[in-house]
Design a protein around this motif. Structure first.
Motif, PDB file in Angstrom:
ATOM      1  N   GLU A 183      18.040  38.095  39.013  1.00  0.00           N
ATOM      2  CA  GLU A 183      17.975  36.753  39.595  1.00  0.00           C
ATOM      3  C   GLU A 183      19.092  35.864  39.092  1.00  0.00           C
ATOM      4  OE1 GLU A 183      14.162  34.955  40.028  1.00  0.00           O
ATOM      5  OE2 GLU A 183      13.598  36.611  41.345  1.00  0.00           O
ATOM      6  N   GLY A 184      20.116  36.471  38.514  1.00  0.00           N
ATOM      7  CA  GLY A 184      21.208  35.664  37.965  1.00  0.00           C
ATOM      8  C   GLY A 184      22.160  35.161  39.029  1.00  0.00           C
ATOM      9  N   GLY A 185      22.058  35.710  40.236  1.00  0.00           N
ATOM     10  CA  GLY A 185      22.939  35.270  41.315  1.00  0.00           C
ATOM     11  C   GLY A 185      24.395  35.600  41.039  1.00  0.00           C
ATOM     12  N   LEU A 186      25.273  34.924  41.755  1.00  0.00           N
ATOM     13  CA  LEU A 186      26.700  35.235  41.694  1.00  0.00           C
ATOM     14  C   LEU A 186      27.286  35.239  40.267  1.00  0.00           C
ATOM     15  CD1 LEU A 186      28.985  35.996  43.650  1.00  0.00           C
ATOM     16  CD2 LEU A 186      29.664  33.587  43.631  1.00  0.00           C
ATOM     17  N   ALA A 215      35.158  44.181  51.338  1.00  0.00           N
ATOM     18  CA  ALA A 215      34.137  44.407  52.365  1.00  0.00           C
ATOM     19  C   ALA A 215      32.868  43.609  52.042  1.00  0.00           C
ATOM     20  CB  ALA A 215      33.822  45.898  52.471  1.00  0.00           C
ATOM     21  N   LEU A 216      32.513  43.537  50.760  1.00  0.00           N
ATOM     22  CA  LEU A 216      31.336  42.761  50.362  1.00  0.00           C
ATOM     23  C   LEU A 216      31.534  41.275  50.641  1.00  0.00           C
ATOM     24  CD1 LEU A 216      30.546  44.426  46.920  1.00  0.00           C
ATOM     25  CD2 LEU A 216      29.018  44.432  48.900  1.00  0.00           C
ATOM     26  N   GLU A 217      32.766  40.816  50.391  1.00  0.00           N
ATOM     27  CA  GLU A 217      33.066  39.393  50.612  1.00  0.00           C
ATOM     28  C   GLU A 217      32.989  39.029  52.089  1.00  0.00           C
ATOM     29  OE1 GLU A 217      35.897  38.689  46.704  1.00  0.00           O
ATOM     30  OE2 GLU A 217      36.810  39.233  48.617  1.00  0.00           O
ATOM     31  N   ASN A 218      33.283  40.004  52.933  1.00  0.00           N
ATOM     32  CA  ASN A 218      33.207  39.756  54.380  1.00  0.00           C
ATOM     33  C   ASN A 218      31.805  39.975  54.931  1.00  0.00           C
ATOM     34  OD1 ASN A 218      35.886  39.063  54.742  1.00  0.00           O
ATOM     35  ND2 ASN A 218      36.527  41.193  54.813  1.00  0.00           N
ATOM     36  N   SER A 219      30.885  40.394  54.088  1.00  0.00           N
ATOM     37  CA  SER A 219      29.519  40.648  54.553  1.00  0.00           C
ATOM     38  C   SER A 219      28.591  39.558  54.032  1.00  0.00           C
ATOM     39  CB  SER A 219      29.032  42.005  54.035  1.00  0.00           C
ATOM     40  OG  SER A 219      28.686  41.877  52.667  1.00  0.00           O
ATOM     41  N   PHE A 220      27.345  39.580  54.492  1.00  0.00           N
ATOM     42  CA  PHE A 220      26.380  38.588  54.011  1.00  0.00           C
ATOM     43  C   PHE A 220      26.096  38.736  52.518  1.00  0.00           C
ATOM     44  CE2 PHE A 220      22.446  40.901  53.170  1.00  0.00           C
ATOM     45  CZ  PHE A 220      22.730  42.142  53.731  1.00  0.00           C
ATOM     46  N   VAL A 221      26.396  39.907  51.953  1.00  0.00           N
ATOM     47  CA  VAL A 221      26.019  40.144  50.551  1.00  0.00           C
ATOM     48  C   VAL A 221      26.654  39.095  49.642  1.00  0.00           C
ATOM     49  CG1 VAL A 221      26.119  41.751  48.601  1.00  0.00           C
ATOM     50  CG2 VAL A 221      25.691  42.622  50.910  1.00  0.00           C
ATOM     51  N   LEU A 222      27.979  39.040  49.610  1.00  0.00           N
ATOM     52  CA  LEU A 222      28.601  38.060  48.713  1.00  0.00           C
ATOM     53  C   LEU A 222      28.629  36.661  49.322  1.00  0.00           C
ATOM     54  CD1 LEU A 222      31.362  40.024  46.766  1.00  0.00           C
ATOM     55  CD2 LEU A 222      29.182  39.150  45.946  1.00  0.00           C
ATOM     56  N   LYS A 223      28.601  36.575  50.649  1.00  0.00           N
ATOM     57  CA  LYS A 223      28.563  35.231  51.259  1.00  0.00           C
ATOM     58  C   LYS A 223      27.280  34.503  50.861  1.00  0.00           C
ATOM     59  CE  LYS A 223      31.540  35.890  55.269  1.00  0.00           C
ATOM     60  NZ  LYS A 223      31.554  36.282  56.680  1.00  0.00           N
ATOM     61  N   ASP A 224      26.143  35.197  50.948  1.00  0.00           N
ATOM     62  CA  ASP A 224      24.872  34.548  50.594  1.00  0.00           C
ATOM     63  C   ASP A 224      24.793  34.261  49.094  1.00  0.00           C
ATOM     64  OD1 ASP A 224      24.109  34.508  53.203  1.00  0.00           O
ATOM     65  OD2 ASP A 224      22.598  36.089  53.056  1.00  0.00           O
ATOM     66  N   LEU A 225      25.269  35.186  48.281  1.00  0.00           N
ATOM     67  CA  LEU A 225      25.217  34.933  46.837  1.00  0.00           C
ATOM     68  C   LEU A 225      26.102  33.732  46.491  1.00  0.00           C
ATOM     69  CD1 LEU A 225      25.182  38.454  45.131  1.00  0.00           C
ATOM     70  CD2 LEU A 225      23.308  36.887  45.491  1.00  0.00           C
ATOM     71  N   HIS A 226      27.191  33.597  47.222  1.00  0.00           N
ATOM     72  CA  HIS A 226      28.077  32.456  46.993  1.00  0.00           C
ATOM     73  C   HIS A 226      27.389  31.153  47.401  1.00  0.00           C
ATOM     74  CE1 HIS A 226      31.564  29.758  47.682  1.00  0.00           C
ATOM     75  NE2 HIS A 226      31.908  30.284  46.532  1.00  0.00           N
ATOM     76  N   LYS A 227      26.702  31.188  48.525  1.00  0.00           N
ATOM     77  CA  LYS A 227      26.012  29.998  49.011  1.00  0.00           C
ATOM     78  C   LYS A 227      25.027  29.446  47.968  1.00  0.00           C
ATOM     79  CE  LYS A 227      22.813  28.926  52.880  1.00  0.00           C
ATOM     80  NZ  LYS A 227      22.597  27.527  52.662  1.00  0.00           N
ATOM     81  N   TYR A 228      24.309  30.348  47.315  1.00  0.00           N
ATOM     82  CA  TYR A 228      23.276  29.895  46.370  1.00  0.00           C
ATOM     83  C   TYR A 228      23.729  29.995  44.916  1.00  0.00           C
ATOM     84  CZ  TYR A 228      20.268  30.187  50.439  1.00  0.00           C
ATOM     85  OH  TYR A 228      19.715  30.016  51.665  1.00  0.00           O
ATOM     86  N   ARG A 229      25.048  29.997  44.683  1.00  0.00           N
ATOM     87  CA  ARG A 229      25.529  30.263  43.320  1.00  0.00           C
ATOM     88  C   ARG A 229      25.011  29.273  42.293  1.00  0.00           C
ATOM     89  NH1 ARG A 229      29.000  27.872  46.444  1.00  0.00           N
ATOM     90  NH2 ARG A 229      30.336  26.171  45.780  1.00  0.00           N
TER      91      ARG A 229
END
Ligand SMILES: Cc1cc2nc3c(=O)[nH]c(=O)nc-3n(C[C@H](O)[C@H](O)[C@H](O)COP(=O)(O)OP(=O)(O)OC[C@H]3O[C@@H](n4cnc5c(N)ncnc54)[C@H](O)[C@@H]3O)c2cc1C
Ligand code: SF4
Lengths: 97, 433
Positions: free
Chosen positions: B285-288, B352-366
């Motif tokens: 649960e540590g997020g980005l 590829a992760l940065e272009n996917s929801f994976v890192l985009k969502d983690l970034h949103k809730y950083r």
């Protein structure tokens, strides 16, 4: 807070384990006085594996261990325990998970 | 085993299964190593499966995957000791041909997914624990050591899909040990009830399911949430809080679960059920900020081992499957181009992760993990205030509505100063933006 009686052992009876007899995967290092981190495990291990001896040390009976890793992470900085996964195939066997 | 594999995948959870499946499907020579008796025997999840991530790997998974119920109703509850306030969303639109979310039982689901991996042509070895990575003189990872006799195996690339504890990476010195404030400990029980009882109790049809997500006084002031999910013939119920909060508050996890089960809004839903399993597992649960270095010479990290969980939306398995797939695609591309599995080539995985929801969502809730960590009253004061506000407004007792409103406002302001209230809203809004 309302009183709720819990017996973790009763919960563990429902589970399936393959115990690796005589090869505990977690060992508490010898100590006279437990650190706060080690002492906290008596309460926070979800399987109730840790307990206090009469002389105040913390000991472990890892047969009911759920392999969550909480104790390992809590004691990583203090080095109070040695933690390994059970040998391949041994330990908790979740039926549902 | 003296041959060199194209790739070794450590672990057979959703991330490892996705990765090994995609690799094997493309014809690569893959070895997957799992410490449990079978894939799933060590794994715990709520569990909600998000169809999209799996559909991109196995488009026709609905034909034979062990799915419990598709979800038609979401309940979000804030609890204080006596009450719940919350919102429900239920829609017949969720009864679609290809539903979007399902409840699953992980031990069964993982077993199914792993069978697909074998059918795709990967060699799967269970009951074997990887103890560390093998590196060459220059630090490039060239294989793994296991707890089997003569248990050293070699490959061009090693993918660590070994879950939240991620011991292989930390014991091989390529990532830091997990910190107590970046993981939650969750405990969970499986409660069995006849199918028709579940359906009438939750007001649902044969294949339909309900999800209840809970926050509030049940975590006794710790940062955490609870859940209740309907399966076909069982109810999964669990609760989790940050490990650092458990150590500080010295609360027994099993006590917390009992308290939740005994809450007046929850108890009737479980009445008469038979408990068949008690499980515990960590959730990243540590997020980005907690995401480690994701690739290097000859290695990559996927899934929970990389802390890929969106705690706000309770998503993990889909990030695991997606990161596993993207890692596999990176390897396949490199192989096709005849490139070595060097850090610079494998860096395509991170892109590829940065272009996917994976890192985009983690970034949103950083910012969220920090905000929640430093604002425990979100889990104590607000649930109580909301509940008493609702009670004040709903109870008809001769008092006029304006006075009642004043009372509610006063209760908020006397608990949190106006500045505190505004600051909380600002912090929350910013963390969610
Ligand atoms: C209580 C709970 C509820 C959750 N609810 C949801 C939910 O509703 N929806 C959702 O999407 N996500 C949910 N999650 C998160 C989700 O379960 C994880 O994100 C997901 O399982 C991660 O997949 P993974 O493959 O990376 O790791 P895991 O599923 O943990 O798999 C790791 C695998 O590696 C194996 N392994 C580990 N070390 C070694 C080793 N050294 N050698 C060999 N094998 C090894 C393990 O046995 C295991 O099979 C929940 C998690 C928990 C704990
Ligand atoms: S790993 Fe988890 S269940 Fe096992 S002893 Fe440690 S805290 Fe208890």
């Amino acid at each position: 807070m309302q009183e709720i009686s819990i017996k973790v052992e009763e919960k563990l009876y429902q589970n399936r384990y393959m115990v690796d007899e005589g090869r505990p995967h977690i060992v508490v290092k010898p100590h006279t006085q437990p650190t706060d981190a080690l002492a906290s495990l008596v309460k926070i291990c979800p399987a109730g594996c840790y307990s206090r001896t009469e002389t105040g040390q913390v000991e472990i009976a890892p047969d009911g261990c759920l392999e969550c890793g909480t104790c390992r992470i809590v004691c990583a900085a203090t080095g109070d325990i040695e933690w390994n996964y059970p040998r391949g195939g041994y330990g908790i066997l979740f039926k549902f998970g | 085993m003296s041959e060199t594999f194209d790739a070794i995948v450590i672990g057979a959870g959703p991330s490892g299964n996705a990765c090994a499946y995609v690799l094997a499907k493309s014809g690569l020579n893959v070895l997957q190593i799992e410490r449990g008796e079978y894939s799933g025997s060590k794994n715990v999840q709520g569990a909600i499966l998000y169809a999209d991530a799996l559909e991109r790997i196995i488009p026709d998974f609905r034909e034979d995957a062990p799915l419990e119920r598709h979800i038609v109703e979401q309940r979000m509850w804030i609890l204080d000791d006596k009450a719940h306030v919350g919102g429900h969303y239920r829609s017949d639109a969720f009864n679609e041909e290809k539903p979007n979310r399902y409840t699953i039982i992980r031990a069964q689901f993982d077993k199914w997914f792993n069978r697909k991996v074998r059918e795709a042509g990967a060699l799967v070895v269970c009951e074997t624990t990887v103890t560390e990575l093998i590196k060459d003189g220059k630090g490039k990872v060239i294989g793994v050591r296991t707890d089997r006799e003569d248990g050293e195996v070699y490959a061009d690339v090693v993918v660590m899909a070994d879950g939240v504890n991620a011991l292989v990476g930390s014991r091989s010195g390529i990532k830091k040990e997990v910190a107590p404030e970046t993981v939650a400990l969750a405990v969970k029980e499986m409660h069995f009830l006849p199918q028709d009882v579940i359906e009438s109790r939750f007001n649902i049809g044969e294949e339909e399911g309900v999800v209840i997500e809970v926050a509030g006084s049940v975590t006794v002031g710790m940062v955490g949430t609870a859940f209740l999910y309907t399966n076909k013939e069982s109810i999964a119920i669990g609760i989790g809080c940050l490990v650092s909060d458990f150590t500080e508050a010295q609360v027994r996890p099993a006590f917390l679960l009992e308290k939740f089960k005994n809450h007046p809004s929850i108890k009737p839903l479980l009445a008469g059920s038979e408990v068949k399993e008690y499980a515990a597992h960590l959730i990243p649960e540590g997020g980005l900020p907690a995401v480690p270095q994701l690739f290097g010479d000859g290695w990559m990290i996927v899934g929970d081992a990389a802390q890929f969980v969106n705690a706000v939306h309770r998503e993990g398995s889909n990030l695991a499957m997606t990161s596993g797939r993207l890692a596999a695609e990176t390897i396949i591309d490199a192989k096709k181009a005849g490139k070595p599995m060097s850090a610079s080539v494998l860096s395509a995985y991170k892109k590829a992760l940065e272009n996917s929801f994976v890192l985009k969502d983690l970034h949103k809730y950083r910012r969220l993990p920090k905000v929640l960590h430093h604002n425990k009253h979100f889990f104590t004061d607000y649930p109580r205030l909301l509940s008493s506000a609702a009670e004040t407004m709903l109870r008809v007792d001769g008092e006029d509505k304006r006075s009642k409103e004043k009372k509610v406002t006063k209760s908020f302001r006397s608990t949190r100063s106006l500045g505190g209230l505004i600051g909380d809203m600002f912090n929350l809004a910013r963390a969610f933006r």
